[in-house]
Motif scaffolding. Structure first.
Motif, PDB file in Angstrom:
ATOM      1  N   ARG A 196       0.852  -1.190   0.000  1.00  0.00           N
ATOM      2  CA  ARG A 196       0.000   0.000   0.000  1.00  0.00           C
ATOM      3  C   ARG A 196       0.890   1.242   0.000  1.00  0.00           C
ATOM      4  O   ARG A 196       2.107   1.163   0.095  1.00  0.00           O
ATOM      5  N   ALA A 197       0.262   2.396  -0.078  1.00  0.00           N
ATOM      6  CA  ALA A 197       1.024   3.640  -0.179  1.00  0.00           C
ATOM      7  C   ALA A 197       1.886   3.896   1.043  1.00  0.00           C
ATOM      8  O   ALA A 197       2.938   4.533   0.953  1.00  0.00           O
ATOM      9  N   ASP A 198       1.448   3.413   2.212  1.00  0.00           N
ATOM     10  CA  ASP A 198       2.238   3.628   3.419  1.00  0.00           C
ATOM     11  C   ASP A 198       3.269   2.537   3.652  1.00  0.00           C
ATOM     12  O   ASP A 198       3.921   2.495   4.691  1.00  0.00           O
ATOM     13  N   GLY A 199       3.419   1.645   2.680  1.00  0.00           N
ATOM     14  CA  GLY A 199       4.420   0.598   2.788  1.00  0.00           C
ATOM     15  C   GLY A 199       3.959  -0.644   3.520  1.00  0.00           C
ATOM     16  O   GLY A 199       4.746  -1.580   3.686  1.00  0.00           O
ATOM     17  N   THR A 200       2.707  -0.689   3.954  1.00  0.00           N
ATOM     18  CA  THR A 200       2.202  -1.861   4.660  1.00  0.00           C
ATOM     19  C   THR A 200       1.484  -2.805   3.695  1.00  0.00           C
ATOM     20  O   THR A 200       1.129  -2.429   2.575  1.00  0.00           O
ATOM     21  N   VAL A 201       1.266  -4.023   4.182  1.00  0.00           N
ATOM     22  CA  VAL A 201       0.520  -5.033   3.439  1.00  0.00           C
ATOM     23  C   VAL A 201      -0.566  -5.563   4.368  1.00  0.00           C
ATOM     24  O   VAL A 201      -0.274  -5.903   5.518  1.00  0.00           O
ATOM     25  N   PRO A 202      -1.818  -5.636   3.925  1.00  0.00           N
ATOM     26  CA  PRO A 202      -2.881  -6.121   4.805  1.00  0.00           C
ATOM     27  C   PRO A 202      -2.675  -7.588   5.174  1.00  0.00           C
ATOM     28  O   PRO A 202      -2.065  -8.356   4.432  1.00  0.00           O
ATOM     29  N   GLU A 203      -3.192  -7.966   6.317  1.00  0.00           N
ATOM     30  CA  GLU A 203      -3.056  -9.340   6.775  1.00  0.00           C
ATOM     31  C   GLU A 203      -3.902 -10.267   5.891  1.00  0.00           C
ATOM     32  O   GLU A 203      -5.053  -9.980   5.582  1.00  0.00           O
ATOM     33  N   VAL A 204      -3.301 -11.396   5.527  1.00  0.00           N
ATOM     34  CA  VAL A 204      -3.967 -12.396   4.701  1.00  0.00           C
ATOM     35  C   VAL A 204      -4.079 -13.683   5.518  1.00  0.00           C
ATOM     36  O   VAL A 204      -3.108 -14.108   6.132  1.00  0.00           O
ATOM     37  N   PRO A 205      -5.261 -14.329   5.549  1.00  0.00           N
ATOM     38  CA  PRO A 205      -5.383 -15.590   6.279  1.00  0.00           C
ATOM     39  C   PRO A 205      -4.332 -16.600   5.831  1.00  0.00           C
ATOM     40  O   PRO A 205      -4.009 -16.686   4.638  1.00  0.00           O
ATOM     41  N   VAL A 206      -3.810 -17.356   6.770  1.00  0.00           N
ATOM     42  CA  VAL A 206      -2.726 -18.287   6.475  1.00  0.00           C
ATOM     43  C   VAL A 206      -3.104 -19.239   5.354  1.00  0.00           C
ATOM     44  O   VAL A 206      -2.301 -19.520   4.453  1.00  0.00           O
ATOM     45  N   ALA A 207      -4.319 -19.736   5.372  1.00  0.00           N
ATOM     46  CA  ALA A 207      -4.738 -20.712   4.368  1.00  0.00           C
ATOM     47  C   ALA A 207      -4.772 -20.132   2.959  1.00  0.00           C
ATOM     48  O   ALA A 207      -4.703 -20.873   1.972  1.00  0.00           O
ATOM     49  N   ALA A 208      -4.874 -18.819   2.840  1.00  0.00           N
ATOM     50  CA  ALA A 208      -4.970 -18.175   1.525  1.00  0.00           C
ATOM     51  C   ALA A 208      -3.634 -17.644   1.028  1.00  0.00           C
ATOM     52  O   ALA A 208      -3.518 -17.255  -0.136  1.00  0.00           O
ATOM     53  N   GLN A 209      -2.629 -17.625   1.869  1.00  0.00           N
ATOM     54  CA  GLN A 209      -1.361 -17.007   1.498  1.00  0.00           C
ATOM     55  C   GLN A 209      -0.709 -17.762   0.338  1.00  0.00           C
ATOM     56  O   GLN A 209      -0.541 -18.975   0.380  1.00  0.00           O
ATOM     57  N   CYS A 210      -0.378 -17.029  -0.704  1.00  0.00           N
ATOM     58  CA  CYS A 210       0.346 -17.552  -1.869  1.00  0.00           C
ATOM     59  C   CYS A 210      -0.386 -18.698  -2.557  1.00  0.00           C
ATOM     60  O   CYS A 210       0.227 -19.530  -3.229  1.00  0.00           O
ATOM     61  N   LEU A 211      -1.692 -18.727  -2.424  1.00  0.00           N
ATOM     62  CA  LEU A 211      -2.494 -19.760  -3.059  1.00  0.00           C
ATOM     63  C   LEU A 211      -2.519 -19.514  -4.562  1.00  0.00           C
ATOM     64  O   LEU A 211      -2.887 -18.432  -5.023  1.00  0.00           O
ATOM     65  N   ARG A 212      -2.123 -20.530  -5.345  1.00  0.00           N
ATOM     66  CA  ARG A 212      -2.083 -20.384  -6.796  1.00  0.00           C
ATOM     67  C   ARG A 212      -3.454 -20.719  -7.381  1.00  0.00           C
ATOM     68  O   ARG A 212      -3.899 -21.857  -7.329  1.00  0.00           O
ATOM     69  N   SER A 213      -4.079 -19.714  -7.950  1.00  0.00           N
ATOM     70  CA  SER A 213      -5.416 -19.896  -8.505  1.00  0.00           C
ATOM     71  C   SER A 213      -5.679 -18.811  -9.529  1.00  0.00           C
ATOM     72  O   SER A 213      -5.173 -17.692  -9.416  1.00  0.00           O
TER      73      SER A 213
END
Length: 647
Positions: free
Chosen positions: A280-297
């Motif tokens: 994001r513009a402030d350099g942060t990234v929103p929290e993503v549920p563990v099960a969805a992280q880097c899910l290839r779809s």
């Protein structure tokens, strides 16, 4: 105006001079007016807005509308025969760029400024202090009229807009996936937001791009896909460099469909620094549920964050410094390459002080692909921080930094002082295309750790005289990391070295090493500055425990467990057990930190189990006693078993 005084005895001469000056001013003014119709700026339309300009020509955009977007003749104020004519209904960004490209060298430097009205229909669409400029057709190329002189010297500065916000670009280009192409030198593009796709192409040398947003919503908190019905096209965007000596700094690019910043071909001496990629513009990234992280779809997951791709360098002698890359992810199939944070091709690059996988709030958000992947030669990869990177599915080595190349020119890759946390497996490794002489060369070996003094020598069957040895700390978990940098030493002609630590190692903390050659021919035919893979963990043993019963009956079998600490201490371990009523000590060599044994005694009495365990750095001992009671069993009817289980 102050009154001018003349001596009384020169009245007649004064009158003559006044007349001559008046005539001269009129003639010069007429000439200036006439030439301005052909090529010079019309001063009454070029007054700077806000801070004073050092430009020779100032062009002021005063409407957000993209009027006559198909016209290639209308400018803001400039006339050149029948080719370029000033518009009468306002100065649009399109017309300003066309005019800047058309003006002759005498009118440069040129500054394109903004003075959009408070009642402009595209003011504050989503965020106060912003003006949105729809781009309805391809923008004019920022160029010059001569192929012999490509000096542009044009600045487009969104921060010149009066009343514009100061925490983001006040000028937002609704690009409709249209790009800005720069085919002249010495230009500066700053304080603009690109929304809805589109890229910046730097096709000539010496340009600066800074304080640009790409792919973000107006408030900078979310990613805007350029084609909502086709989310796999991501947000688009990117800065593509096919020229030399450019500076790209302090930009924010999220959701890039291709590389967020890409230096292509044989380009040289470009600097990419202090950009935010994937956030994001402030350099942060929103929290993503563990099960969805880097899910290839190929389906859009609203709870995910698609930060896009990272940065790629080609050519030679380019610099990638101080960038933050986090939250990289794309909408992809299972067979697509995950987005790589930094890709390096070519030679002579400097890649340092970049942060990968940690956002500006120090959250370890990671990236969904390789941390750094390098090929080519004579490149410095130093002082970078990588957290939570992953390996691409096509890579044989799971490593935070991977050297992968099949070219015979590969070599002289210096990899030093990089800190790796929560990596995919190894710290720095070589792909199968790297010749075995380098791929299997062993880094320096630690032979002793005594307080703050660390001693070592060359790796096994890998003499490294005069090599520069780097020491890193790591814990004993299953992931190879370099959690902190502990210091360096120059090995002597035998490969021996000594490093004095600033403090003793904490419990459970060990050492890893890498070696960098300081002369040619140490590793095969590779030149100086070639760094080895990072070593295994050198972690001394600290404690041995023996658990089991303390009483028993003669002839019965009892189980005892030998357990080493800390977890991950350097293997293999040599266990030597001396047991009462057993004539000879029993030795076992294993990589297991836990060994289970069984014993049985034929006679009563206090029996002692004494165990010594050694690895290449240390040894530990422990004893255990058991009181045996009961009937004596003949010697030929009892046995001792060691070990029963090793794990």
């Amino acid at each position: 105006m102050p009154q001018m005084h003349y001596p009384e005895d020169r009245t007649g001469r004064r009158s003559l001079w006044v007349t001559l000056i008046t005539v001269l001013v009129f003639v010069v003014g007429f000439i200036a007016h006439t030439s301005s119709r052909a090529q010079a700026p019309s001063l009454q339309h070029q007054e700077p807005v806000g801070k004073p300009s050092q430009a020779t020509t100032v062009i002021v955009v005063d409407t957000s509308e993209d009027l006559d977007s198909s016209s290639t003749r209308k400018t803001c104020t400039y006339t050149s025969g029948a080719i370029f004519v000033p518009a009468t209904d306002g100065c649009t960004l399109r017309r300003a760029i066309l005019e800047a490209a058309a003006r002759p060298p005498a009118d440069r430097p040129i500054e394109i400024r903004f003075n959009l009205a408070d009642d402009d229909p595209n003011k504050d669409r989503e965020v106060s202090g912003t003006w949105t400029l729809p781009i309805n057709a391809a923008l004019p190329t920022l160029r010059t009229q001569s192929i012999l002189d490509k000096t542009g010297d044009v600045t487009i500065d969104g921060s010149t807009q009066p009343g514009g916000r100061t925490d983001g670009p006040p000028i937002i280009l609704a690009t409709n996936d249209r790009s800005l192409e720069i085919e002249s030198t010495g230009n500066t593009i700053r304080h603009l937001a690109f929304k809805g796709g589109g890229a910046i192409f730097l096709k000539e040398d010496g340009n600066t791009v800074e304080q640009i947003w790409m792919g973000l919503s107006d408030d900078g908190t979310s990613i805007v896909f350029r084609t909502p019905a086709q989310p796999n096209r991501m947000a688009g965007g990117g800065i593509f460099i096919t020229s030399n000596d450019n500076l790209v700094q302090n930009n924010i690019i999220a959701g890039a469909f291709a590389r967020a910043i890409n230096i292509d071909g044989s380009r040289t001496n470009n600097t990419i620094q202090n950009n935010l990629i994937g956030t994001r513009a402030d350099g942060t990234v929103p929290e993503v549920p563990v099960a969805a992280q880097c899910l290839r779809s190929l389906s859009l997951d609203p709870q995910n964050w698609y930060g896009g791709w990272g940065i790629a360098l080609s050519g030679s002698n380019n610099r990638l410094i101080g960038n933050r890359i986090a939250g990289l992810h794309i909408i992809q199939s299972l067979n697509d390459t995950p987005p790589i944070a930094i890709e390096i091709f070519g030679s002579g690059h400097e890649v340092r002080d970049n942060v990968i996988g940690i956002d500006s709030a120090d959250n370890p958000v990671g990236v969904c692909g390789q941390g750094i992947k390098v090929s080519g030669s004579n490149t410095q990869i130093v002082d970078n921080l990588i957290t939570g990177s992953r390996a691409g599915f096509e890579d044989d080595e799971s490593s935070a930094i991977l050297a992968s190349d099949t070219s015979p020119t590969f070599g002289q890759i210096t990899v030093r002082r990089n800190l790796i946390e929560r990596g995919p497996g190894r710290v720095y490794a070589f792909g199968p295309g790297i010749p075995a002489v380098l791929r299997t060369f062993q880094p320096a070996r630690v032979t002793s750790v005594a307080g703050t003094t660390v001693r070592g020598t060359s790796g096994l069957d890998s003499p490294c005289p005069g090599c520069l040895i780097d020491l890193y700390s790591d814990n004993g978990d299953e992931i190879a990391e370099t959690l902190s940098y502990l210091g360096e030493a120059l090995a002597d002609e035998t490969g021996a070295f000594t490093v004095t630590l600033s403090a003793p190692l904490q419990a459970g903390v060990g050492l890893r090493t890498s070696s960098t050659t300081q002369s040619a021919g140490v590793i095969g035919n590779y030149l100086s500055g070639t760094t080895t893979q990072v070593s295994k963990l050198y972690l001394p043993l600290s404690e041995l425990s023996i658990t089991g019963p303390v009483t028993g009956t003669a002839g019965m079998t009892y189980t005892f467990v030998f357990e080493l600490e800390p977890l991950g201490a350097t293997a293999p371990y040599t266990y030597t057990a001396t047991v009462t009523d057993v004539a000879e000590p029993v030795t076992l060599v294993t990589a297991s930190s836990t060994v289970t044994v069984t014993y049985s005694w034929p006679t009563s009495g206090t029996k002692t189990i004494g165990v010594n365990v050694a690895n290449e750095l240390s040894e530990v001992t422990a004893t255990h006693t058991i009181d045996i009671t009961g009937t004596v069993i003949p010697d030929d009817e009892w046995r001792v078993y060691l070990p029963l289980v090793s794990r």
